[in-house]
Design an enzyme around this catalytic site. Sequence first.
Site, PDB file in Angstrom:
ATOM      1  N   GLU A  10      35.539  32.856  38.195  1.00 46.56           N
ATOM      2  CA  GLU A  10      36.968  32.828  37.904  1.00 46.56           C
ATOM      3  C   GLU A  10      37.677  32.705  39.252  1.00 46.56           C
ATOM      4  O   GLU A  10      37.413  33.495  40.161  1.00 46.56           O
ATOM      5  CB  GLU A  10      37.382  34.131  37.206  1.00 46.56           C
TER       6      GLU A  10
ATOM      7  N   ARG B 132      23.398  42.853  37.407  1.00 46.38           N
ATOM      8  CA  ARG B 132      24.220  42.486  38.544  1.00 46.38           C
ATOM      9  C   ARG B 132      23.721  43.210  39.788  1.00 46.38           C
ATOM     10  O   ARG B 132      23.083  44.254  39.710  1.00 46.38           O
ATOM     11  CB  ARG B 132      25.695  42.744  38.272  1.00 46.38           C
TER      12      ARG B 132
ATOM     13  N   LYS C  87      36.105  42.224  42.578  1.00 46.90           N
ATOM     14  CA  LYS C  87      37.158  41.442  43.214  1.00 46.90           C
ATOM     15  C   LYS C  87      38.484  42.191  43.200  1.00 46.90           C
ATOM     16  O   LYS C  87      39.281  42.072  44.135  1.00 46.90           O
ATOM     17  CB  LYS C  87      37.316  40.088  42.496  1.00 46.90           C
TER      18      LYS C  87
HETATM   19  P1  ATP Z   1      33.914  40.944  39.768  1.00 45.38           P
HETATM   20  O1  ATP Z   1      33.552  41.912  38.692  1.00 45.38           O
HETATM   21  O2  ATP Z   1      33.359  41.264  41.100  1.00 45.38           O
HETATM   22  O3  ATP Z   1      35.368  40.675  39.839  1.00 45.38           O
HETATM   23  P2  ATP Z   1      33.312  38.799  38.090  1.00 45.38           P
HETATM   24  O4  ATP Z   1      32.071  38.947  37.300  1.00 45.38           O
HETATM   25  O5  ATP Z   1      34.583  39.026  37.401  1.00 45.38           O
HETATM   26  O6  ATP Z   1      33.178  39.626  39.408  1.00 45.38           O
HETATM   27  P3  ATP Z   1      33.282  35.970  38.116  1.00 45.38           P
HETATM   28  O7  ATP Z   1      34.051  35.069  38.981  1.00 45.38           O
HETATM   29  O8  ATP Z   1      33.620  36.035  36.681  1.00 45.38           O
HETATM   30  O9  ATP Z   1      33.385  37.404  38.772  1.00 45.38           O
HETATM   31  O10 ATP Z   1      31.731  35.749  38.317  1.00 45.38           O
HETATM   32  C1  ATP Z   1      31.083  34.503  38.376  1.00 45.38           C
HETATM   33  C2  ATP Z   1      29.627  34.724  38.087  1.00 45.38           C
HETATM   34  O11 ATP Z   1      29.050  35.586  39.052  1.00 45.38           O
HETATM   35  C3  ATP Z   1      29.404  35.360  36.736  1.00 45.38           C
HETATM   36  O12 ATP Z   1      28.351  34.685  36.073  1.00 45.38           O
HETATM   37  C4  ATP Z   1      29.044  36.762  37.067  1.00 45.38           C
HETATM   38  O13 ATP Z   1      28.205  37.295  36.085  1.00 45.38           O
HETATM   39  C5  ATP Z   1      28.354  36.618  38.421  1.00 45.38           C
HETATM   40  N1  ATP Z   1      28.468  37.868  39.181  1.00 45.38           N
HETATM   41  C6  ATP Z   1      29.585  38.539  39.489  1.00 45.38           C
HETATM   42  N2  ATP Z   1      29.311  39.673  40.134  1.00 45.38           N
HETATM   43  C7  ATP Z   1      27.966  39.732  40.268  1.00 45.38           C
HETATM   44  C8  ATP Z   1      27.049  40.671  40.843  1.00 45.38           C
HETATM   45  N3  ATP Z   1      27.473  41.792  41.431  1.00 45.38           N
HETATM   46  N4  ATP Z   1      25.730  40.375  40.784  1.00 45.38           N
HETATM   47  C9  ATP Z   1      25.307  39.256  40.206  1.00 45.38           C
HETATM   48  N5  ATP Z   1      26.103  38.335  39.637  1.00 45.38           N
HETATM   49  C10 ATP Z   1      27.420  38.561  39.660  1.00 45.38           C
HETATM   50 MG    MG Z   2      34.937  37.815  35.512  1.00 47.61          MG
END
Ligand code: ATP
Ligand code: MG
Length: 555
Positions: free
Chosen positions: A39, A263, A273
Site C-alpha cells: 500500500e 511476518r 508503517k
Molecule cells: P505495516 O503493517 O507495517 O504497515 P502492511 O502489511 O500494512 O505493513 P503493506 O504495504 O500492505 O504493509 O504490505 C505489503 C506486503 O508486505 C504485504 O503482502 C504484507 O503482508 C507484507 N509485509 C508487511 N509487513 C511484513 C513483515 N513484517 N514481514 C513480512 N511481510 C510483511
Molecule cells: Mg496493509
Amino acid sequence: MDTNVNNSEERKLNFLEEIIEKDLADGKFKSILTRFPPEPNGYLHLGHAKSICLNFGLAQKYGGKTNLRFDDTNPVKEDTEYVDSIKEDIHWLGFDWEAERYASDYFDQLYEWAEKMIKEGLAYVDDQTQEEISEGRGTVQTPGKESPWRNRSVEENLKLFREMRDGKYADGEKVLRAKIDMAHPNMMFRDPIMYRIKHASHHRTGDKWCIYPMYDYTHGQCDSIENITHSICTLEFDVHRPLYDWFINTLGIFPSHQYEFARLNLTYTVMSKRKLLELVQKGLVSGWDDPRMPTLCGVRRRGYTPESLKMFADKIGVAKREQLIDLQLLEWCVRQDLNERSNRYMVVSDPLKVTITNWEKGKVEWFNAPLNPADPEGPCRKVPFTGELYIDRADFMEDAPAKYFRLKPGGEVRLKYTYIAKCEEVIKDAAGNVVELKCTIDPSTKPGAGEWRSVKGTIHWVSIEHAKELELRIYDKLFTEPEMGNIPEDKDYKDFLNPQSLVLGKGYAEPALLEDQSGIAVQFERVGYFFKDPDSTPDHPVYNKTTALKDSFKF
Ligand code: ATP
Ligand code: MG
C-alpha cells in the site's frame, strides 16, 4: 525468540516451494506468477524486504514472474512519493517486476462486478451508521443482526449504488455490502462491506471516484485479473482467505490462491508503517531514511547491502508461526557480506599524538596497503607515514599488565603496514593526563626490508599532517526493549526509545578513504564498518557506523 534459523548450505524446501513444485508437477499451472502488493502509504521496511525476497525469489527460482501491484484503495493516506520510493527500494534490492499495476487500474472492473452482484441479489446498499454496522455484526459467540435495509429490491439497490458513485451522498451515509450470512461462524462473512463513500482525491484517479472498494472486495479480484497463481501474504490474512475465495468463486473468475507465512518481527524494532510515520512526523528521527530506522532507505543509508538482506531473508526461511528474530542475526549477515567485499582504511577516533623521535623532520614515506586483506595481491591504497602520528588512546596503557600487547611505556608494537615502534617517553599535561608519546621506530622492521621480526600487537594510526577529519555518527538500537511487540499495556512504544541511539564523534582518516569508489560501506580497521552519508561535503565528510566488527553473537 526464534533461533531455529537456517544454518546449512543445503536446506529443505519450504512449504511454499513444496506447494509450487506440486502445482507445476501436476500441471495446474504452466508457470507461476506472484505479486508484491504494497500500500503506497509509507516507506518499505525490513518486513517488506522479506516479502519481496520471497515473492520475487520464488518466481526466479521457478522461472516465473512477479508483478508489482500498488494496493491503492485508500486515497486519504496514499501518495506518489511513496510509490516512487517503493519502486526505488525494490530495484535497490536487485529485483525487477513484470508489470507495474495499481488496484485503482481495476476500479471500473470492480464497479462492474459490484453491479453484477447487486443484480444477482448478492449485494445491497446499507444506510446504517458505521457503529450500527459493527454492532449488528454480533460476536464470535452470538450471531449478527440483519440490517433493516438488507432486503431492498435489486432496482432500488442499483439506483442507490449509482447515486453513491455519482456523489449524491456524504461520506459514511451509505455503504455497499455483500449479502451473505449474518449468522456465519466466520465473522468475515457477515455481510462484509464492499464499498464506502469517500470524497477524496486519489493519487491516480483524481476525482473520478468518490466510492472506494474495501480490501476484501479488491485484493482477490486484482490477483485474479492478473492471473496471479500464488498470492503470498502474512499470517494475519488467513481469516480473510475464505472470503477471498468466495468473491472469486461467486464471480467465476481466474482461481488465484492465497497462502500465508509469518511476518518478520525483529528484536528492538517496530515495523508498523503507522508507528514509523509517527516517529518521522514527531521528529523523533531525522526522516524515513534516518539510519536508525528499519526502513529500506534507512538501512541503505546506514550501509546495509542488498546482498546482506537477501542472505538474512534466506537464513530466516519461511515460517508458518509468528517469529521474533534476533537483530544480531541481521547484523551478522551485514558483517559477513562486508567482511568479504569492503575496502579497508585506518581511522583514529580518539587521538593520542605520537612523535617518532628518530624520524627525519618533514620526511614522508608512502606504504602500499591492500584494500582488502582477503585479496592481498589485489588493489592497494597508498598510506603516508611521517614523524607525527595519531593512534587511538585505547591502544595505549600506562600501567599495563604483562599480557597487554598494545603500546605501553618501554613496549613495542607494529604500526600497521609499517615499522615496529617503541614507546620511549610519556608526556603529560599539568593535570597528569597523557598528551603525547615519544617513540622510536626500528628501521630494520620495514616490511620487505630483510628478516621479518614480529611483535604481538599491531595497531592502526594516521599521519597527522595527512589526516582528514570526519564526523562520525555512531548508532545503536533505536529501542531499549527486545520485544517491542510485547510491551506493557500502560506503556507506549515511544517510552522505549534509546537516548543513546545516536552519538556523534570525530575521526581522523588516512587520505585514501576520501577517494574510495566502492559505493559500499568500508571497514575502519580494527573498529567497524562505516558508510559515507549523503550529508557529506568535500570539506566535511560524514560517516555512519554500519555495524561493529564483531559481536558475541554465535551463529
Ligand atoms: P505495516 O503493517 O507495517 O504497515 P502492511 O502489511 O500494512 O505493513 P503493506 O504495504 O500492505 O504493509 O504490505 C505489503 C506486503 O508486505 C504485504 O503482502 C504484507 O503482508 C507484507 N509485509 C508487511 N509487513 C511484513 C513483515 N513484517 N514481514 C513480512 N511481510 C510483511
Ligand atoms: Mg496493509
